[in-house]
Scaffold this motif. Structure first.
Motif, PDB file in Angstrom:
ATOM      1  N   ALA A 250      13.518  -2.640  -0.763  1.00  0.00           N
ATOM      2  CA  ALA A 250      13.921  -1.281  -1.196  1.00  0.00           C
ATOM      3  C   ALA A 250      13.481  -1.037  -2.642  1.00  0.00           C
ATOM      4  N   LEU A 251      13.609  -2.058  -3.488  1.00  0.00           N
ATOM      5  CA  LEU A 251      13.191  -1.899  -4.892  1.00  0.00           C
ATOM      6  C   LEU A 251      11.673  -1.749  -4.987  1.00  0.00           C
ATOM      7  N   ALA A 252      10.954  -2.496  -4.148  1.00  0.00           N
ATOM      8  CA  ALA A 252       9.487  -2.332  -4.128  1.00  0.00           C
ATOM      9  C   ALA A 252       9.156  -0.898  -3.707  1.00  0.00           C
ATOM     10  N   GLY A 253       9.929  -0.379  -2.747  1.00  0.00           N
ATOM     11  CA  GLY A 253       9.721   1.010  -2.320  1.00  0.00           C
ATOM     12  C   GLY A 253      10.008   1.986  -3.452  1.00  0.00           C
TER      13      GLY A 253
ATOM     14  N   ALA B  78       0.817  -1.233   0.000  1.00  0.00           N
ATOM     15  CA  ALA B  78       0.000   0.000   0.000  1.00  0.00           C
ATOM     16  C   ALA B  78       0.843   1.272   0.000  1.00  0.00           C
ATOM     17  N   LEU B  79       2.150   1.162  -0.227  1.00  0.00           N
ATOM     18  CA  LEU B  79       3.007   2.360  -0.120  1.00  0.00           C
ATOM     19  C   LEU B  79       2.494   3.549  -0.937  1.00  0.00           C
ATOM     20  N   PRO B  80       1.996   3.334  -2.176  1.00  0.00           N
ATOM     21  CA  PRO B  80       1.537   4.501  -2.937  1.00  0.00           C
ATOM     22  C   PRO B  80       0.446   5.296  -2.218  1.00  0.00           C
ATOM     23  N   ARG B  81      -0.367   4.623  -1.381  1.00  0.00           N
ATOM     24  CA  ARG B  81      -1.417   5.359  -0.649  1.00  0.00           C
ATOM     25  C   ARG B  81      -0.820   6.338   0.355  1.00  0.00           C
ATOM     26  N   PHE B  82       0.297   5.945   0.988  1.00  0.00           N
ATOM     27  CA  PHE B  82       0.892   6.815   2.011  1.00  0.00           C
ATOM     28  C   PHE B  82       1.541   8.046   1.392  1.00  0.00           C
ATOM     29  N   LYS B  83       1.970   7.893   0.138  1.00  0.00           N
ATOM     30  CA  LYS B  83       2.582   9.030  -0.576  1.00  0.00           C
ATOM     31  C   LYS B  83       1.637  10.215  -0.695  1.00  0.00           C
ATOM     32  N   ALA B  84       0.341   9.925  -0.670  1.00  0.00           N
ATOM     33  CA  ALA B  84      -0.634  11.019  -0.792  1.00  0.00           C
ATOM     34  C   ALA B  84      -0.634  11.889   0.474  1.00  0.00           C
ATOM     35  N   ILE B  85      -0.102  11.368   1.587  1.00  0.00           N
ATOM     36  CA  ILE B  85      -0.082  12.137   2.847  1.00  0.00           C
ATOM     37  C   ILE B  85       1.153  13.038   2.892  1.00  0.00           C
ATOM     38  N   ALA B  86       2.314  12.449   2.581  1.00  0.00           N
ATOM     39  CA  ALA B  86       3.596  13.168   2.637  1.00  0.00           C
ATOM     40  C   ALA B  86       4.630  12.235   1.993  1.00  0.00           C
ATOM     41  N   PRO B  87       5.818  12.750   1.648  1.00  0.00           N
ATOM     42  CA  PRO B  87       6.849  11.839   1.144  1.00  0.00           C
ATOM     43  C   PRO B  87       7.100  10.716   2.157  1.00  0.00           C
TER      44      PRO B  87
END
Ligand code: HH2
Length: 281
Positions: A245-248, A205-214
């Motif tokens: 890390a690559l998934a990130g 779900a990392l892309p969802r957290f990007k919407a909050i802040a880097p």
């Protein structure tokens, strides 16, 4: 003072930064006991920068599951001489990994410019105001419970939704305290009160957290890797750390916090040379 963002960067999506872990603790789960002497720690930091680290993250209290808390004086005695020794020899930004406002304040006076807090500035009511006054970058990490108890029975009804809402609320509180938006990073807190399934759901779900802040991602050598591969020891988790890390990187995180800097840098260089998304930017 330089923080996480490279000085003078104007790119809309800055390059992924590597934060190197430098624990000055006797008991960290992977690198405990290696860098108690400040000069040895500064030499290790120099090597980490040579290996490709953009940021050095200095920690004086282990937050591994079951770790005993340390006093403010003990933590200060570990980290301040190390930050001073690193600052005297290295220009790269230094981050202080602490939950304690007094440790953050003195670490920043000694030359750190980032406050990395696994309690997301909740450990003390004064933390957000202090961070605003210090003008430092902040990393707000999610944890369920504290290190002593967090892995006993982690439980969520919706791990991604709950971590998302917590981080969003912490960003709101930090903005209200006067911390500049561009100084705030969020971190889902891999391994902090999470089962293997919780960690995997958060990594997906990392892309969802990007919407909050880097986003900062700290998956290096963590237990979930052993859960997927024969219960291997922390030093045998480099392959899994690089995969995370690559998934990130593919999900667009801003910073990866890692033990194995040279290996991660190389993997990221190859991945970004191949990735169609990166090449079209
Ligand atoms: N993980 C650890 C410590 N600090 N900070 C952030 N922002 N994100 C993380 O995932 C994170 C962190 C735990 O790892 P480590 O420092 O290697 O071990 P220890 O806590 O035993 O010193």
């Amino acid at each position: 003072m330089t923080g996480i963002q490279p000085a003078g960067s104007v790119a809309s999506e800055p390059a992924l930064r590597i934060m190197a872990i430098l624990n000055v603790t006797p008991d960290s789960f992977s690198d405990g006991g290696r860098y108690s002497d400040p000069q040895k720690a500064a030499e290790a930091a120099l090597r980490l920068v040579d290996d490709g680290a953009d940021i050095i993250d200095v920690g004086g209290e282990s937050t591994r599951p079951g770790a005993e808390p340390v006093s403010t004086d003990q933590e200060l005695g570990r980290v301040i001489p190390v930050i001073e020794a690193i600052r005297a020899r290295i220009a790269a930004p230094i981050s202080i990994d602490t939950r304690k406002p007094e440790v953050a304040r003195l670490a920043i006076a000694a030359g750190a410019s980032i406050w990395n807090d696994v309690s997301a500035l909740t450990c003390s009511a004064e933390s957000p105001d202090l961070a605003a006054r210090l003008g430092c970058d902040v990393v707000l990490m999610h944890a369920q419970g504290d290190p002593q108890t967090m892995q006993r029975a982690p439980s969520y009804s919706d791990v991604v939704g709950e971590v998302h809402d917590f981080l969003e609320a912490r960003v709101t509180a930090c903005l209200a305290a006067g911390i500049a938006r561009e100084r705030i990073y969020v971190d889902p807190g891999i391994g902090f009160g999470k089962t293997l399934e919780h960690n995997l759901a958060l990594l997906r779900a990392l892309p969802r957290f990007k919407a909050i802040a880097p986003v900062l991602l700290g998956a290096s050598r963590k237990r979930f890797i052993a859960g997927l591969d024969r219960d291997v020891a922390p030093t045998d988790r480099i392959g899994g750390s690089i995969a995370a890390a690559l998934a990130g990187a593919a999900a667009g995180v801003a910073v990866v916090r890692v033990h194995d800097v040279a290996e991660t840098r190389q993997a990221l260089a190859v991945w970004s040379a191949i990735s169609p998304m990166q090449r079209s930017q």
